[in-house]
Write a protein that holds these residues in place. Structure first.
Motif, PDB file in Angstrom:
ATOM      1  N   ILE A   1       0.724  -1.251  -0.087  1.00 10.47           N
ATOM      2  CA  ILE A   1      -0.033   0.208   0.002  1.00 10.47           C
ATOM      3  C   ILE A   1       0.765   1.230   0.170  1.00 10.47           C
ATOM      4  N   SER A   2       1.957   1.312   0.740  1.00  9.83           N
ATOM      5  CA  SER A   2       2.778   2.335   0.592  1.00  9.83           C
ATOM      6  C   SER A   2       3.533   2.900  -0.603  1.00  9.83           C
ATOM      7  N   TYR A   3       3.502   1.971  -1.537  1.00 10.57           N
ATOM      8  CA  TYR A   3       4.261   2.263  -2.474  1.00 10.57           C
ATOM      9  C   TYR A   3       3.574   1.987  -3.952  1.00 10.57           C
ATOM     10  N   THR A   4       2.332   1.700  -3.923  1.00  4.07           N
ATOM     11  CA  THR A   4       1.715   1.402  -5.035  1.00  4.07           C
ATOM     12  C   THR A   4       1.103   2.480  -5.888  1.00  4.07           C
ATOM     13  N   LYS A   5       1.076   2.408  -7.157  1.00  2.12           N
ATOM     14  CA  LYS A   5       0.544   3.236  -8.166  1.00  2.12           C
ATOM     15  C   LYS A   5      -0.743   3.051  -8.648  1.00  2.12           C
ATOM     16  N   ASP A   6      -1.509   4.037  -9.201  1.00  5.55           N
ATOM     17  CA  ASP A   6      -2.747   3.745  -9.668  1.00  5.55           C
ATOM     18  C   ASP A   6      -3.016   2.473 -10.606  1.00  5.55           C
ATOM     19  N   TYR A   7      -2.046   2.149 -11.473  1.00  5.01           N
ATOM     20  CA  TYR A   7      -2.101   0.853 -12.340  1.00  5.01           C
ATOM     21  C   TYR A   7      -2.209  -0.427 -11.511  1.00  5.01           C
ATOM     22  N   VAL A   8      -1.405  -0.335 -10.347  1.00 11.11           N
ATOM     23  CA  VAL A   8      -1.508  -1.585  -9.584  1.00 11.11           C
ATOM     24  C   VAL A   8      -2.565  -1.658  -8.786  1.00 11.11           C
ATOM     25  N   ASP A   9      -3.149  -0.522  -8.052  1.00  7.12           N
ATOM     26  CA  ASP A   9      -4.561  -0.439  -7.432  1.00  7.12           C
ATOM     27  C   ASP A   9      -5.519  -0.817  -8.244  1.00  7.12           C
ATOM     28  N   GLU A  10      -5.543  -0.701  -9.582  1.00  4.00           N
ATOM     29  CA  GLU A  10      -6.621  -1.037 -10.428  1.00  4.00           C
ATOM     30  C   GLU A  10      -6.618  -2.526 -10.648  1.00  4.00           C
ATOM     31  N   ILE A  11      -5.297  -3.120 -10.976  1.00  3.25           N
ATOM     32  CA  ILE A  11      -5.160  -4.449 -11.011  1.00  3.25           C
ATOM     33  C   ILE A  11      -5.347  -5.348  -9.745  1.00  3.25           C
ATOM     34  N   VAL A  12      -5.239  -4.785  -8.497  1.00  2.00           N
ATOM     35  CA  VAL A  12      -5.588  -5.758  -7.392  1.00  2.00           C
ATOM     36  C   VAL A  12      -7.033  -5.533  -6.900  1.00  2.00           C
ATOM     37  N   LEU A  13      -7.613  -4.604  -7.187  1.00  8.13           N
ATOM     38  CA  LEU A  13      -9.165  -4.259  -7.107  1.00  8.13           C
ATOM     39  C   LEU A  13     -10.136  -4.437  -8.078  1.00  8.13           C
TER      40      LEU A  13
ATOM     41  N   MET B   1     -11.728 -15.317  -6.174  1.00  7.68           N
ATOM     42  CA  MET B   1     -11.372 -14.022  -6.142  1.00  7.68           C
ATOM     43  C   MET B   1     -12.390 -12.975  -5.226  1.00  7.68           C
ATOM     44  N   ASP B   2     -13.618 -13.637  -5.022  1.00  9.24           N
ATOM     45  CA  ASP B   2     -14.556 -12.738  -4.392  1.00  9.24           C
ATOM     46  C   ASP B   2     -14.299 -12.685  -2.917  1.00  9.24           C
ATOM     47  N   PRO B   3     -13.918 -13.655  -2.138  1.00 10.97           N
ATOM     48  CA  PRO B   3     -13.696 -13.292  -0.859  1.00 10.97           C
ATOM     49  C   PRO B   3     -12.322 -12.549  -0.548  1.00 10.97           C
ATOM     50  N   ILE B   4     -11.385 -12.780  -1.619  1.00 15.60           N
ATOM     51  CA  ILE B   4      -9.989 -11.707  -1.593  1.00 15.60           C
ATOM     52  C   ILE B   4     -10.482 -10.590  -1.570  1.00 15.60           C
ATOM     53  N   LEU B   5     -11.156 -10.473  -2.699  1.00 13.89           N
ATOM     54  CA  LEU B   5     -11.526  -9.019  -3.224  1.00 13.89           C
ATOM     55  C   LEU B   5     -12.550  -8.085  -2.009  1.00 13.89           C
ATOM     56  N   LYS B   6     -13.364  -8.918  -1.566  1.00 14.43           N
ATOM     57  CA  LYS B   6     -14.154  -8.383  -0.301  1.00 14.43           C
ATOM     58  C   LYS B   6     -13.178  -7.969   0.738  1.00 14.43           C
TER      59      LYS B   6
ATOM     60  N   LEU C   1     -16.465  -8.101  -9.057  1.00 17.22           N
ATOM     61  CA  LEU C   1     -17.565  -7.441 -10.250  1.00 17.22           C
ATOM     62  C   LEU C   1     -17.466  -8.019 -11.501  1.00 17.22           C
ATOM     63  N   ASP C   2     -18.612  -8.511 -12.119  1.00 17.21           N
ATOM     64  CA  ASP C   2     -18.702  -8.485 -13.575  1.00 17.21           C
ATOM     65  C   ASP C   2     -17.529  -9.335 -14.067  1.00 17.21           C
ATOM     66  N   PRO C   3     -17.540 -10.704 -13.682  1.00 14.64           N
ATOM     67  CA  PRO C   3     -16.329 -11.795 -13.876  1.00 14.64           C
ATOM     68  C   PRO C   3     -16.668 -12.108 -15.461  1.00 14.64           C
ATOM     69  N   THR C   4     -17.937 -12.146 -15.955  1.00 16.91           N
ATOM     70  CA  THR C   4     -17.714 -12.663 -17.250  1.00 16.91           C
ATOM     71  C   THR C   4     -16.932 -11.809 -18.326  1.00 16.91           C
ATOM     72  N   ASN C   5     -17.273 -10.362 -17.922  1.00 22.99           N
ATOM     73  CA  ASN C   5     -16.509  -9.346 -18.970  1.00 22.99           C
ATOM     74  C   ASN C   5     -15.261  -9.165 -18.262  1.00 22.99           C
ATOM     75  N   ARG C   6     -14.879  -9.065 -16.828  1.00 19.88           N
ATOM     76  CA  ARG C   6     -13.605  -8.579 -16.510  1.00 19.88           C
ATOM     77  C   ARG C   6     -12.586  -9.594 -16.287  1.00 19.88           C
ATOM     78  N   VAL C   7     -12.918 -10.867 -16.964  1.00 14.62           N
ATOM     79  CA  VAL C   7     -11.604 -11.711 -16.654  1.00 14.62           C
ATOM     80  C   VAL C   7     -10.885 -11.415 -17.949  1.00 14.62           C
ATOM     81  N   TYR C   8     -11.154 -10.369 -18.801  1.00 12.06           N
ATOM     82  CA  TYR C   8     -10.545  -9.797 -19.960  1.00 12.06           C
ATOM     83  C   TYR C   8     -10.129  -8.392 -19.430  1.00 12.06           C
TER      84      TYR C   8
END
Lengths: 520, 1025
Positions: free
Chosen positions: A89-101, A471-476, A491-498
């Motif tokens: 969390i201390s060093y993260t940048k926007d693009y990493v936040d987007e990936i893990v969330l 991923m659901d419990p981890i995302l939560k 959210l939206d796993p059908t589309n967002r797996v891509y």
């Protein structure tokens, strides 16, 4: 005035010859038509082709210049969206936040597929021009030509395979782009078409060209590599029949050490006592199939988040897997599994281990102390990423056999890997693997541990349709940690797996359509 | 070789022309001013010829003439005088002071000169006198605020030896090459930075296309012609100038002290106990003062000697600058010298040389390791141990003082240039000139970072780089100038030029060398992957012509044609044709304007239209190239470059229309010039984005259009002129509006992480999200159906009011009963403490579609305003300049606000951050900065600030001693002066300074930490012998 007229006449007469004076040839590069003339050009062109793929996987490492650090798409695409890693969390940048969330946007730099198409462009060029070079230089024997072309087709298949897995549909380019008046914008073709009409034919072509009796070349794609990619492709298609067929073909080829992969039992794998050999000295391992070469002296610091780097990392091992697999190693009763301590430095910095000392690629033994055992020269060590290796194939084989209903053999191959890891083997009557689904779960868990940090986990989850479940419990949990008011999970796993298609890529090709679930 | 055949023809053709035998008379005489003082350096020539001489130190001259000729006497600041020779052998004249700038001679290129009065285009001219009044250190100093339409960003007040940038009439191209073309004494110079301003006789800025088009190619961004001083016949004249300046940081910005850093730790959620015993963490340093608060000293000495004898004239100068700036250990030393020699073989043949040499050495301070660290290292970290030695990294932050002292980044440049010029007067009205110039620039860079500075004090690294640029240029041209029947004057020019430039770089890097005193690269420590050499070259050839006609100075027309060839284009597109035409009408000379004559001395209307070319793309963009690099498995790779070659690329063309009006009132005491222009660049040459699936990223194309419109006004007045007191005012103001009209296939692109270039937009547009503050409460995130924000009603406790379990809102003062909508980031709903953004797309999600244009770095208008007061022997010169309507992205503040865990933070953050529900804040909750897009790094309107400023940029008070008094000391003149620069700045910008130059015109206005500007005071003397 006469002189002036005369001058003008002479002027126009002599200007033509000025063109020669105005001809400048590049001093640090050569024009394309001056290349592909002999064996050396071809060797360099093949190296250039692998180099573009290598840079996509490892990134353009340079620890002195932070902006080039941590670009390993091998893991951004293959693993960071999954449950193995989380942001620091201390060093993260926007693009990493987007990936893990799971909140990717089209401005995320890793949603740019240009690098793969750069490699494809180079390959297309090689396929077109290497045969012409062979006509000019007799040192390029027909066998060499066949081998070069086999590598080109196989690597192109691999690039398209990444495109299909990361974005789904994608444009198809099988010829080089050579004229500025040729239309450059082409629409996306369906992923099935790419799989069936590009990737599989390319691999079949490569397989028909390659010398199947040769010792596996390891750094380049040989017969075993072709079979491994093909098996992976058929697994993606859930065509278990063909997958087992190609794994069977792989067992017939020879490893870098010259022995047959065989695929008969756990002794065909690298011995557990020297497990690290797979990563630090892959040419002397009987298990390795295809690894990415990296030479510190020529390529610089690998500087991935899972390699040595003096700078703070944005990505660390996820706290979930840390708690279940790594942290217990520091307790008085660690599991007998040989892998976790050789994957991550579990002792360093205890009690607040930063979960960022990934040591899989380095010849250090497991570190038993809290102090920093790392020599400063670690940056000068190579990092050889494994694309495919035999235990990966064993587990895929197990997964395929399970899919075909051959539970006994599936369990057998799963247990070969566990036995090598010094773990207890599953009993056929074990209740936790009673159903086919449960057995698949066990295989996937084994893959997760065995192949931790090898760019496989995310694709495993997508292939088996388990993204939402896993991923659901981890995302939560992450959403809670992020202070979100709502915790909707993945959210939206059908589309967002891509992934989304990057904004610049969309802008540069008007024929493209954004993936559903993302902003156009 | 065809090119050179052409030259031979031009040369031989000229010799073959008939030469009229003439009866020569040796004419001599003396030139004085009204006070009877001898005038030195007065130009004496025969009318209609360019041959001539100048007066010596006692005002005497000698000249060969014919009885029928007319002699013209001229000098800057004096009225020109013409006298027929007749049968005189002795001709003494007295010149009068001129108040009229219209008589000034302006250089128009390729040996052409014109009186300012007779110009048809838009040319700004600055002469030696105006330059002297400012004590400039470099060309940018000399020009700033002096010329309309010329945006000069002067960095000279900051880093030692720094220069600046010049942009003429807006950004007109996308390919990076946006600086003007510099010509020093007629030959191309890479930039203006190496010219000693005291060597300059004249600077002309050719702004409109008709003026600049004689330099066709590369002139699209304007042309700056610099003429250096010449010697004049007579006793040597020695000029010595010494000045000494003291400087201090002009403006401190807020940085956190120890208490503020500790408060910041609390905000970061890292409220670890203060370690009150460890001295390493209990200092309170003001790093800004320690590092940037030093006294700067700039010393400069300039010596020039000029003079001449019969047939030989010379000017030579030497200039030494020693500049130690405000940052520790940052310095520059510079030596410049110039020799201009003219040798007159006969009345027809003249040979001249311009030789210049310069050396500069300086320690460049890497901004990343010093300025940014000043903001980043906590004030409580120790800088010096009690024994006086420096600390290194503390809390993973480097010690900027140690870095400034021990890190080396030394640039050393040698430049030499040698021009040979031959002028041959074929006939009275026809002159042939040929010249050859060679130039070598050599830059050596040495970098070294010793072990002490590395994290564990055990690693060092270094770089050695050597850059060489060799340029040659050849020109050959004929100038024709004839007056028919008194009133009809025709001028014509025909010429040829060619040049070639080659650049080489040698670069090596090493690590962990044994000895830290020796800074060369040894094979044992070499970093092979970063050691390389490279080279590039280009060539061009041109023919050009110009013809002008002038009737009584009342009707003036001029046309030019130029054909340029560039090696950068493919075989079929090498050549481009550029045409221009201009006309002027001096309507004040018409009969119907006679009534106005007493007041309106001179009035002229000008119109010009012309085309200019630009070939500034990479040298080899017409080729699809294979580059060598990317090693794999021990084999060096070869692969196509990412830019696709396009052999169809051709010249980019800028067409410019210019209307101008020149008015002179009251015998020259009031002058006014206005210009309006439209500058349209078509066939825009730039690397457009290519569909990435081709395997390439970009391709250079000629597609697209940019249009700039602008207005410029110049006023010069002498409101008071008396014997003892005079007051002179010069002002100019320039308005600019630029627009990208068309791009290839309409594809927008991002020139950098915070800019956006699109059709209909402006160059330098900042792009991103509009910040609207911070949600005070979770409940503040509430909107109506139209996405207009609802007002949250608070209860008597100051908390959100709930009624029936629902939050109470009002809209426009009325109770709101409709559906309450809320905004989301891709990773979750926005809540109290989250940043609030403008919902541009009007949907429930704040994502990349809500980005918009947030501002622009280009000023709407800028001005310069100079006043000169003279009282007896005192002269006071004051210059203001300013810029309005531009914006700056304050990236340094963004960096300060969001450092890594161990960084210092900023006071602004400490005092304006959201801490608890209900806070009305500027910055979102710090611990959640990484969530829900709260930071929007580089695209956040919060950091876009107004860059408007007005500056008192220089003031100089000089005293000229009485010549009679001085003569006793064997001096001819003595002036002593005190002066200051960057004295006062009025601005709302919160960074160091809103004015700074940018290398890439597409990415202007980003302040990510720069060498801050100093305020300077100094004194100097100027002595003539």
């Amino acid at each position: 005035m006469k002189t002036k007229i005369l001058a003008l006449l002479l002027l126009s007469a002599t200007l033509g010859s000025c063109n020669k004076f105005l001809e400048e040839k590049p001093l640090a590069e050569v024009a394309l038509d001056q290349h592909y003339k002999n064996l050396y050009d071809v060797q360099a062109a093949i190296a250039g082709m692998y180099s573009s793929f290598q840079l996509e996987m490892v990134g353009k490492g340079n620890y002195q210049d932070n902006k080039d650090n941590y670009l390993e798409k091998y893991l951004y695409w293959g693993e960071y969206r999954a449950d193995n890693f989380d942001r620091a969390i201390s060093y993260t940048k926007d693009y990493v936040d987007e990936i893990v969330l799971n909140s990717l946007t089209p401005t995320n730099q890793f949603s740019d597929w240009s690098g793969l198409y750069t490699a494809i462009g180079r390959i297309n060029n090689n396929i077109k021009y290497i045969p012409k070079a062979a006509e000019l230089d007799s040192r390029i024997t027909p066998e060499m030509l066949k081998d070069y072309l086999a590598q080109c087709h196989a690597l192109r298949a691999m690039c398209y395979f990444y495109l299909v897995r990361v974005w789904g549909d994608a444009p198809i380019w099988l010829e080089p782009y050579e004229d500025v008046q040729q239309p450059a914008a082409s629409p996306r073709e369906s992923k099935d078409k790419i799989l069936n009409e590009v990737i599989i034919p390319d691999l079949e072509k490569a397989y028909s060209l390659v010398d199947k009796d040769a010792k596996n070349s390891l750094w380049t794609i040989g017969g075993a590599g072709i079979c491994a990619i093909m098996a992976d492709v058929y697994m993606w298609k859930k065509d278990y029949q063909n997958a087992t067929k190609w794994i069977g073909r792989l067992f017939l080829t020879k490893s870098p050490t010259g022995v047959s992969y065989a695929g008969a039992n756990e002794t065909n794998l690298q011995d557990g006592a020297s497990w690290k050999t797979i990563f630090v000295n892959p040419t002397s391992s009987k298990e390795t199939i295809w690894s990415i070469h990296w030479d510190y002296l020529k390529n610089g610091c690998a500087c991935m988040q899972t390699s040595w780097s003096p700078n703070n990392k944005q990505i660390v091992v996820d706290e979930g897997v840390w708690a279940t697999w790594f942290q217990p190693q520091t307790t008085t009763s660690p599991s007998p599994d040989i892998r976790p301590q050789q994957t991550l430095d579990v002792y360093f910095g205890l009690p607040s281990n930063k979960r960022d000392r990934f040591i899989k690629w380095y010849p250090t033994d497991a570190n038993p102390i809290k102090a920093d055992p790392w020599p400063i020269t670690n940056q000068a060590l190579p990092v050889y990423l494994t694309m495919y290796r035999l235990s990966d194939m064993y587990l895929l084989y197990a997964e395929a056999l399970n899919g075909l209903g051959d539970r006994t053999n599936a369990l057998k191959y799963l247990n070969f890997v566990r036995k090598r890891a010094r773990l207890p083997q599953y009993d056929a009557n074990d209740a936790t693997i009673a159903t086919s689904y449960q057995l698949e779960t066990a295989i996937l868990d084994e893959r997760r541990m065995e192949l931790f940090g090898e760019g496989k986990r995310w694709f495993d989850l997508v292939r088996t349709g388990r993204v939402k479940d896993v991923m659901d419990p981890i995302l939560k949990r992450r959403q809670e940690e992020a202070g979100n008011l709502e915790k909707p999970g993945f959210l939206d796993p059908t589309n967002r797996v891509y992934w989304p298609i990057h904004r610049n890529v969309l802008n540069s090709n008007k024929a493209l359509v954004q993936n559903p679930g993302y902003t156009d | 070789m065809g090119c050179f055949v052409l030259f031979l023809f031009l040369a031989m053709g000229s010799i073959g022309l008939p030469v009229f035998a003439q009866q020569n008379i040796r004419l001599s005489g003396k030139v004085t001013n009204k006070k009877g003082e001898a005038l030195q350096g007065v130009n004496v020539r025969v009318k209609g010829k360019s041959q001539g001489t100048s007066t010596d130190a006692v005002g005497k001259y000698q000249l060969d003439v014919t009885a029928s000729s007319t002699v013209v006497f001229s000098q800057v600041g004096m009225k020109e005088l013409e006298r027929a020779v007749g049968n005189q052998r002795q001709l003494d004249v007295t010149l009068e002071d001129s108040d009229n700038a219209l008589d000034e001679i302006v250089v128009t290129g390729y040996g052409g000169v014109a009186k300012k009065r007779d110009l048809t285009g838009a040319i700004s001219s600055v002469n030696a006198k105006k330059i002297e009044e400012r004590q400039p250190i470099n060309l940018f100093d000399a020009l700033q605020g002096q010329a309309a339409g010329v945006l000069i960003v002067n960095d000279g007040g900051g880093a030692p030896g720094a220069t600046g940038s010049i942009q003429v009439r807006g950004t007109s191209t996308l390919n990076g090459g946006n600086g003007p073309l510099y010509l020093v004494d007629g030959v191309i110079n890479p930039d203006g930075a190496t010219i000693n301003p005291t060597d300059i006789e004249n600077i002309e800025v050719l702004k409109d296309a008709a003026s600049a088009s004689i330099y066709g190619s590369r002139a699209a961004n304007g042309v700056i012609l610099i003429t250096t001083k010449r010697g004049s016949e007579g006793r040597p004249m020695v000029n010595v100038n010494y000045n000494h300046l003291f400087g201090r940081l002009a403006h401190y910005i807020p940085v956190s002290n120890s208490a503020e850093v500790r408060a910041f730790r609390y905000i970061q959620g890292l409220n670890t106990n203060t370690d009150s015993i460890n001295p390493s963490f209990n200092s309170d340093n003001d790093l800004q003062r320690l590092l940037l608060g030093n006294l700067a000293q700039k010393k400069e000495i300039k010596v020039s000697v000029s003079g001449g004898q019969k047939n030989l004239r010379y000017y030579s100068s030497l200039n030494y600058l020693d500049d130690k700036s405000i940052i520790l250990n940052s310095y520059a030393k510079r030596l410049q010298s110039r020799i201009n020699v003219e040798y007159q073989f006969s009345s027809k043949l003249r040979y001249s040389n311009n030789i210049s040499f310069s050396w500069q050495k300086g320690n460049t301070i890497p901004i990343g390791n010093t300025i940014r660290v000043v903001m980043d290292r906590p004030a409580y970290s120790l800088i010096y141990y009690p024994d006086g030695s420096l600390t290194s990294y503390i809390g993973s932050k480097r010690n900027p003082v140690a870095n400034a002292l021990f890190e080396k980044n030394i640039d050393e440049t040698y430049s030499g240039q040698f021009n040979n010029q031959l002028d041959y007067q074929i006939r009275d009205d026809l002159k042939f000139t040929t010249l050859f110039n060679a130039r070598l620039d050599n830059l050596q860079n040495t970098q070294f970072s010793p072990r002490f500075l590395s994290a564990n004090k055990d690693q060092n690294s270094g770089t050695n780089e050597f850059n060489k640029t060799f340029t040659w240029e050849f020109q050959s041209y004929l100038n024709y100038n004839k007056t028919f029947a008194q009133d009809h004057n025709v001028t014509a020019l025909l010429g040829f030029s060619s040049d070639r430039r080659r650049y080489d770089r040698f670069h090596s890097e090493y690590m962990n060398s044994v000895n830290e005193e020796v800074l060369v690269t040894f094979p044992d420590y070499l970093t092979p992957s970063k050691t390389y050499t490279t080279a590039t070259a280009n060539a061009s050839a041109s023919v050009f012509s110009r013809i002008g006609y002038n009737y009584k100075g009342r009707y003036l027309v001029q046309g030019s044609y130029r054909r340029d060839g560039s090696s950068r284009f493919g075989a079929t597109n090498k050549w481009g044709n550029f045409l221009s035409a201009s006309a002027a009408w001096r309507f004040s000379d018409e009969d119907f304007m006679k009534w106005a004559k007493p007041a309106l001395v001179d009035a002229k209307l000008r119109y010009s239209i012309g085309q200019l070319g630009n070939d500034k793309v990479g040298d080899y963009e017409s080729y699809t190239k294979v580059a060598f690099g990317g090693s794999y498995n021990g084999v060096g790779g070869a692969a196509l470059t990412s830019t696709f070659g396009n052999n169809r690329i051709k010249w980019e063309t800028t067409t410019q229309n210019n209307v101008g009006l020149d008015l002179t009132f009251l015998n020259g005491r009031l002058g006014f010039t206005a210009d309006y222009y439209v500058k349209t660049t078509t066939d825009l040459l730039y690397p457009r984005e290519l569909a990435k699936e081709t395997g390439y990223a970009k391709v250079n194309v000629n597609l697209g259009t940019i249009r700039n419109r602008g207005m410029e006004f110049v006023i010069s007045a002498k409101p008071i002129v008396t014997r003892d007191f005079s007051w002179e005012v010069n002002g100019n103001i320039s308005f600019e509006r630029g627009k990208i009209v068309k791009l290839a296939d309409g594809i927008p692109f991002f020139p950098g992480n915070k800019w956006y270039a699109e059709e209909g937009g402006r160059i330098g547009n900042f792009y991103g999200w509009r910040n609207l503050g911070v949600y005070a409460w979770d409940e503040s995130n509430a909107y109506n159906d139209n996405w207009e924000k609802l007002t949250l009603v608070l209860d008597d406790q100051g908390k959100p009011l709930y009624r029936d379990g629902k939050v109470v809102y009002t809209f426009n003062g009325n109770d709101y009963q409709g559906t309450v909508h809320q905004l989301y980031a891709p990773d979750g709903k926005l809540k109290g403490g989250d940043a609030e953004w403008l919902n541009n797309k009007k949907d429930s999600l704040i994502n990349d579609e809500d980005r918009m244009i947030l501002g622009n770095a280009t000023p709407d208008f800028y001005f310069g305003f100079m006043q000169t007061f003279r009282y007896k022997r005192f002269t006071l010169n004051v210059l203001f300049n300013g810029s309005f309507g531009g914006e700056v992205y304050n990236a340094l503040l963004q960096r300060q606000n969001y450092p890594t865990n161990t960084g210092a933070g900023s006071p602004d953050m400490v005092y304006n951050v959201w801490r608890k529900p209900g806070d009305v804040a500027k910055y979102p909750n710090y611990v959640e900065r990484n969530n829900r897009g709260n930071m929007k790094t580089n695209q956040n309107s919060l950091y876009i600030e107004d860059a408007t400023f007005i500056r008192l940029s220089s003031a100089r008070l000089a005293y000229t001693f009485d010549p009679q008094l001085i003569n006793r000391l064997k001096m001819k003149g003595l002036t002593a002066f005190v002066y200051g620069s960057n004295l006062l700045t009025w601005t709302n910008y919160r960074g160091y300074d809103p004015e700074f130059s940018t290398n890439n015109p597409l990415t202007p206005g980003e302040d990510d930490g720069r060498y801050p500007r100093r305020r300077e005071f100094g004194f100097g003397v100027n002595i003539n012998f």
